[in-house]
Design a protein around this motif. Structure first.
Motif, PDB file in Angstrom:
ATOM      1  N   GLY A  71       0.849  -1.182   0.000  1.00  0.00           N
ATOM      2  CA  GLY A  71       0.000   0.000   0.000  1.00  0.00           C
ATOM      3  C   GLY A  71       0.884   1.230   0.000  1.00  0.00           C
ATOM      4  O   GLY A  71       2.022   1.206  -0.492  1.00  0.00           O
ATOM      5  N   PHE A  92      -0.331  -3.689  -5.733  1.00  0.00           N
ATOM      6  CA  PHE A  92      -1.150  -3.896  -6.931  1.00  0.00           C
ATOM      7  C   PHE A  92      -1.345  -2.585  -7.695  1.00  0.00           C
ATOM      8  O   PHE A  92      -1.445  -2.577  -8.918  1.00  0.00           O
ATOM      9  CB  PHE A  92      -2.501  -4.439  -6.449  1.00  0.00           C
ATOM     10  CG  PHE A  92      -3.479  -4.810  -7.514  1.00  0.00           C
ATOM     11  CD1 PHE A  92      -3.242  -5.885  -8.355  1.00  0.00           C
ATOM     12  CD2 PHE A  92      -4.674  -4.105  -7.656  1.00  0.00           C
ATOM     13  CE1 PHE A  92      -4.172  -6.247  -9.323  1.00  0.00           C
ATOM     14  CE2 PHE A  92      -5.604  -4.463  -8.618  1.00  0.00           C
ATOM     15  CZ  PHE A  92      -5.346  -5.535  -9.460  1.00  0.00           C
ATOM     16  N   CYS A 184       0.648  -6.930   5.628  1.00  0.00           N
ATOM     17  CA  CYS A 184      -0.267  -6.319   6.602  1.00  0.00           C
ATOM     18  C   CYS A 184      -1.557  -5.878   5.928  1.00  0.00           C
ATOM     19  O   CYS A 184      -1.528  -5.076   4.983  1.00  0.00           O
ATOM     20  CB  CYS A 184       0.395  -5.115   7.248  1.00  0.00           C
ATOM     21  SG  CYS A 184       1.970  -5.486   8.031  1.00  0.00           S
ATOM     22  N   CYS A 186      -3.514  -6.994   3.882  1.00  0.00           N
ATOM     23  CA  CYS A 186      -3.637  -7.134   2.431  1.00  0.00           C
ATOM     24  C   CYS A 186      -4.597  -8.264   2.060  1.00  0.00           C
ATOM     25  O   CYS A 186      -5.647  -8.015   1.465  1.00  0.00           O
ATOM     26  CB  CYS A 186      -2.267  -7.363   1.792  1.00  0.00           C
ATOM     27  SG  CYS A 186      -2.372  -7.637   0.009  1.00  0.00           S
ATOM     28  N   VAL A 190      -8.353  -7.896  -0.020  1.00  0.00           N
ATOM     29  CA  VAL A 190      -8.342  -7.945  -1.492  1.00  0.00           C
ATOM     30  C   VAL A 190      -9.026  -9.223  -2.006  1.00  0.00           C
ATOM     31  O   VAL A 190      -9.101  -9.433  -3.211  1.00  0.00           O
ATOM     32  CB  VAL A 190      -6.898  -7.860  -2.057  1.00  0.00           C
ATOM     33  CG1 VAL A 190      -6.179  -6.652  -1.472  1.00  0.00           C
ATOM     34  CG2 VAL A 190      -6.097  -9.122  -1.819  1.00  0.00           C
TER      35      VAL A 190
HETATM   36  N1  SAM Z   1      -0.116  -2.892   3.834  1.00  0.00           N
HETATM   37  C1  SAM Z   1      -0.786  -1.606   3.929  1.00  0.00           C
HETATM   38  C2  SAM Z   1      -1.213  -1.362   5.351  1.00  0.00           C
HETATM   39  O1  SAM Z   1      -0.767  -2.100   6.242  1.00  0.00           O
HETATM   40  O2  SAM Z   1      -1.935  -0.409   5.622  1.00  0.00           O
HETATM   41  C3  SAM Z   1      -1.942  -1.493   2.933  1.00  0.00           C
HETATM   42  C4  SAM Z   1      -3.080  -2.426   3.151  1.00  0.00           C
HETATM   43  S1  SAM Z   1      -4.497  -1.988   2.157  1.00  0.00           S
HETATM   44  C5  SAM Z   1      -5.827  -2.388   3.230  1.00  0.00           C
HETATM   45  C6  SAM Z   1      -4.592  -3.308   0.970  1.00  0.00           C
HETATM   46  C7  SAM Z   1      -3.579  -3.162  -0.135  1.00  0.00           C
HETATM   47  O3  SAM Z   1      -3.677  -4.278  -1.021  1.00  0.00           O
HETATM   48  C8  SAM Z   1      -3.759  -1.916  -1.002  1.00  0.00           C
HETATM   49  O4  SAM Z   1      -2.565  -1.207  -1.024  1.00  0.00           O
HETATM   50  C9  SAM Z   1      -4.089  -2.462  -2.370  1.00  0.00           C
HETATM   51  O5  SAM Z   1      -3.609  -1.676  -3.433  1.00  0.00           O
HETATM   52  C10 SAM Z   1      -3.443  -3.828  -2.337  1.00  0.00           C
HETATM   53  N2  SAM Z   1      -4.053  -4.780  -3.291  1.00  0.00           N
HETATM   54  C11 SAM Z   1      -5.241  -4.712  -3.920  1.00  0.00           C
HETATM   55  N3  SAM Z   1      -5.430  -5.787  -4.698  1.00  0.00           N
HETATM   56  C12 SAM Z   1      -4.330  -6.561  -4.571  1.00  0.00           C
HETATM   57  C13 SAM Z   1      -3.916  -7.786  -5.142  1.00  0.00           C
HETATM   58  N4  SAM Z   1      -4.695  -8.464  -5.978  1.00  0.00           N
HETATM   59  N5  SAM Z   1      -2.701  -8.280  -4.808  1.00  0.00           N
HETATM   60  C14 SAM Z   1      -1.907  -7.619  -3.932  1.00  0.00           C
HETATM   61  N6  SAM Z   1      -2.247  -6.447  -3.345  1.00  0.00           N
HETATM   62  C15 SAM Z   1      -3.443  -5.924  -3.668  1.00  0.00           C
END
Ligand code: SAM
Length: 284
Positions: A71, A92, A184, A186, A190
């Motif tokens: 993120g 992503f 974290c 993630c 997603v």
């Molecule tokens: N790691 C950060 C935190 O601890 O706050 C961000 C978490 S945020 C809730 C979820 C993250 O997953 C976003 O940054 C989003 O862009 C990413 N994401 C979305 N789809 C994904 C996918 N298919 N594979 C990996 N990451 C993805």
């Protein structure tokens, strides 16, 4: 037919992320009360303490640490950057990778000041000199040294998709795999359902070398969060038993699972999370 339904679920999640707003997300989750360093029961200090402990127990080591779904945040690698020579961040979305590049290049334009985070982790590490005092040898403060260290060890910021059986580009990691993964909030935020969450755990398992560690932090009991104004993103509501079952099913040995329950005043209307889990696991 089943494959088509899976694909549709994953595509629907990807569509939800198109309006993700890094600055708003950081404001919602990484400022007080959720990031109040004067309070032990604030959510961010709890996460930082879990990561500090995990990275300093002595069993997590090697050359390469990979953060899955970074993120727009850096807090999750502030302890690990002292242990690993190389850190790879992944996300992503290009907007999130761009936010991370702004910080890495140190040319301004960051949506959040990570200074209090750097200072707090220095304090956890018991640096010889305090947050504000300067090191007699180098003239630097502990936290500016940590910022420099982090900038030095971040080797890349890469695209990732945890729903692909190969989440990173084929040549992104050495063939032996990463020595440690951190991830974290993630996988559950997603994935369209519990089965997809468990499959994603299996996909990232392939990125890890045998004997390597996974440090997984995630939401408990959450069904949605806001990734920006009006950007409501569905989440798989997890309980502790489901997290443990998913880890075991995907081939991890659980070393420890810790749980944090959100105090009432941390429930600030940006999601419906009730708790947070921290799991330390190993690929045997
Ligand atoms: N790691 C950060 C935190 O601890 O706050 C961000 C978490 S945020 C809730 C979820 C993250 O997953 C976003 O940054 C989003 O862009 C990413 N994401 C979305 N789809 C994904 C996918 N298919 N594979 C990996 N990451 C993805």
């Amino acid at each position: 037919m089943e494959d088509k339904a899976r694909e549709n679920g994953v595509a629907a999640m990807a569509a939800c992320y198109q309006k993700f707003d890094p600055a708003a997300y950081l404001q919602y989750n990484y400022t007080p009360p959720r990031a109040d360093f004067a309070r032990k029961d604030s959510i961010v200090p709890w996460k930082l303490a879990c990561l500090h402990r995990a990275f300093t127990e002595g069993d997590v080591s090697g050359d390469l640490l990979v953060d899955i779904g970074s993120g727009p945040t850096l807090y999750q690698v502030l302890s690990g950057c002292e242990v690993f020579n190389k850190v790879i961040l992944t996300d992503f979305l290009e907007v999130n990778r761009q936010e991370l590049r702004h910080w890495l290049q140190d040319e301004g334009g960051c949506s959040l000041d990570w200074t209090p985070y750097l200072q707090h982790v220095c304090k956890l590490e018991g640096r010889r000199y305090g947050n504000d005092k300067l090191c007699l040898k180098t003239g630097a403060s502990a936290w500016t040294e940590k910022a420099a260290k982090l900038r030095q060890v971040i080797a890349d910021i890469l695209p990732i998709d945890v729903h692909c059986s190969q989440p990173l580009a084929p040549d992104a990691l050495p063939s032996s795999g990463a020595d440690c993964l951190v991830s974290c909030f993630c996988l559950e935020s997603v994935s369209p359902d519990l089965a997809a969450f468990t499959r994603a755990l299996g996909h990232i398992w392939k990125l890890l070398r045998p004997g390597g560690h996974l440090l997984l932090i995630g939401a408990l009991g959450e069904s949605y969060y806001f990734g920006g104004p009006g950007v409501r993103i569905p989440v798989v509501p997890l309980n502790e038993a489901q997290v443990c079952a998913g880890l075991k099913e995907s081939g991890y040995t659980i070393i420890r699972l810790e749980v944090y329950t959100l105090p009432q005043d941390m429930r600030v209307g940006v999601d419906d999370v009730t708790g947070v889990f921290f799991a330390k696991a190993r690929k045997d």
